[in-house]
Design an enzyme around this catalytic site. Structure first.
Site, PDB file in Angstrom:
ATOM      1  N   ASP A   1       0.111   5.035   0.900  1.00 37.08           N
ATOM      2  CA  ASP A   1      -0.013   6.051   1.949  1.00 37.08           C
ATOM      3  C   ASP A   1       0.043   5.425   3.337  1.00 37.08           C
ATOM      4  OD1 ASP A   1      -0.570   8.453   0.243  1.00 37.08           O
ATOM      5  OD2 ASP A   1      -2.176   7.133  -0.434  1.00 37.08           O
TER       6      ASP A   1
ATOM      7  N   ASP B   1       0.887  -1.152   0.000  1.00 40.59           N
ATOM      8  CA  ASP B   1       0.000   0.000   0.000  1.00 40.59           C
ATOM      9  C   ASP B   1       0.936   1.216   0.000  1.00 40.59           C
ATOM     10  OD1 ASP B   1      -2.192   1.718   0.403  1.00 40.59           O
ATOM     11  OD2 ASP B   1      -1.911   1.657   2.580  1.00 40.59           O
TER      12      ASP B   1
END
Ligand code: THU
Length: 366
Positions: free
Chosen positions: A10, A8
């Protein structure tokens, strides 16, 4: 065999959430709505739509002056302006991506954020598109995390199955998405409490990617995956061994103030037995009980594990159970059916952990 690491973006590779939230707040203020950072916390990790629509709804805005399209345009302009030139890399992010590639492990980004933002963040963490075998962004899927779609897409594009991929995620929605796609999941960061990430299915939770010295250390971690869910076979022989070791540990007890010597032994899910004795202190409150010493030794040796038997040796009649503080500490690793044996040599009592502590305190967040 692990063939790919899926990240992922952020909160995992890039420290972009504070910047995103601050721009979100300034958007709402630009339309005269007094929003705060906390209004966004529940809506992180699910893509841009929910990032704006979530707080808008919670703030009672169903239309003008709020417009998702305007918010989105404002966000892009501000993010590109403010992120440009910033180093947004989280500790260990660059290193693990490069180390994975060096060891022949494929890498991909799976972010619900729009592609322009993913690409911007990749450059703000000092990497380039070519450091990844595939980049999946918000536009590539219709259903966001917690649906498995973005990770399923990565698996298809990389030509691998779920169990061949390790996902690194900081959010509950992200871990759920990874697990629904059949991948291993490692939780990172402090966006969510580690209990919540474990609850969503993470095999491990680490503070940041710097916890891994290399890609192979992340895989070593997974090879002992969820060992606390496995249990040791507690035979009559194991019980006798544990009691003998508890009694022996009690000889070493340092109890000059109370004269009350305690020896404890715990059996971990590996079947190994760890012992402890009470260690008193002139500052009485600094005394540590035998049971807690045994459990902390087990964890220091094995990491998170299950405790399947606790044996306590005291010279009291009836033999003493662990104190409430020790029971609470034990409850983190024991299970309701963990066997507890209390012995004084001449007397012996056997019970289940749940009989001693039926309702342990746990951090159950809503
Ligand atoms: N003690 C233990 O080792 N375990 C317990 O669960 C209760 C108490 C020790 C602490 C102290 O050294 C002595 O017993 C008397 O309280």
């Amino acid at each position: 065999m692990i063939k790919a690491f899926l990240f992922d973006m952020d909160g995992v590779l890039a420290e972009s959430e504070d910047l995103s939230v601050s721009i979100g707040v300034s958007y709402f203020r630009s339309i005269g709505v007094n929003a705060n950072a906390s209004d966004f916390s529940r809506y992180l990790g699910g893509g841009e739509r929910i990032f704006f629509d979530g707080p808008a709804k919670a703030l009672g805005l169903s239309g003008s002056p709020y417009s998702y399209d305007e918010a989105s345009a404002y966000f892009r302009k501000e993010y590109e302006r403010r992120a440009s030139g910033l180093d947004l890399s989280l500790p260990g992010a660059r290193e693990i991506v490069r180390s994975a590639r060096k060891s022949g492990i494929m890498t991909a980004v799976a972010s619900s954020a729009p592609r322009w933002k993913v690409l911007m963040n990749i450059s703000c963490i000092g990497l380039t598109e070519s450091d990844f075998d595939f980049i999946a962004a918000g536009e590539d899927i219709k259903r966001n995390k917690p649906f498995p779609d973005i990770y399923t897409l990565c698996l298809i594009r990389l030509g691998i199955d779920g169990p061949e991929a390790v996902v690194f995620e900081d959010s509950v929605m992200g871990i759920k998405s990874a697990k629904s796609a059949g991948c291993h999941a490692i939780g990172t960061g402090s966006t969510y409490p580690s209990d919540a990430l474990y609850g969503a299915g993470a095999s491990y939770v680490v503070s940041d990617l710097a916890a891994f010295h290399s890609a192979s250390s992340a895989m070593d971690l997974l090879s002992g995956e969820r060992k606390w869910e496995k249990h040791a076979a507690i035979t009559g022989y194991v019980k006798e061994q544990a009691l003998k070791l508890a009694e022996r540990a009690g000889y070493n007890a340092y109890a000059p103030y109370s004269g009350f010597k305690v020896g404890a032994a715990v059996v971990a899910s590996s079947g190994k037995i760890y012992t402890g004795c009470n260690v008193e202190n002139a500052s009485y409150g600094a005394t540590i009980c035998a049971e807690r010493n045994a459990i902390t030794t087990a964890i220091a040796e094995e990491g998170r594990t299950s405790i399947d038997l606790i044996a306590v040796f005291t010279q009291s009649s009836p033999p003493s159970p662990p104190c409430a503080i020790c029971l609470q500490v034990l409850s983190e690793f024991a299970h309701p059916d963990t066997i507890v044996i209390l012995s004084s040599g001449s007397e012996r009592l056997e019970m289940k952990f749940s009989e001693l502590l039926p309702k342990p305190f746990a951090l159950n967040t809503i």
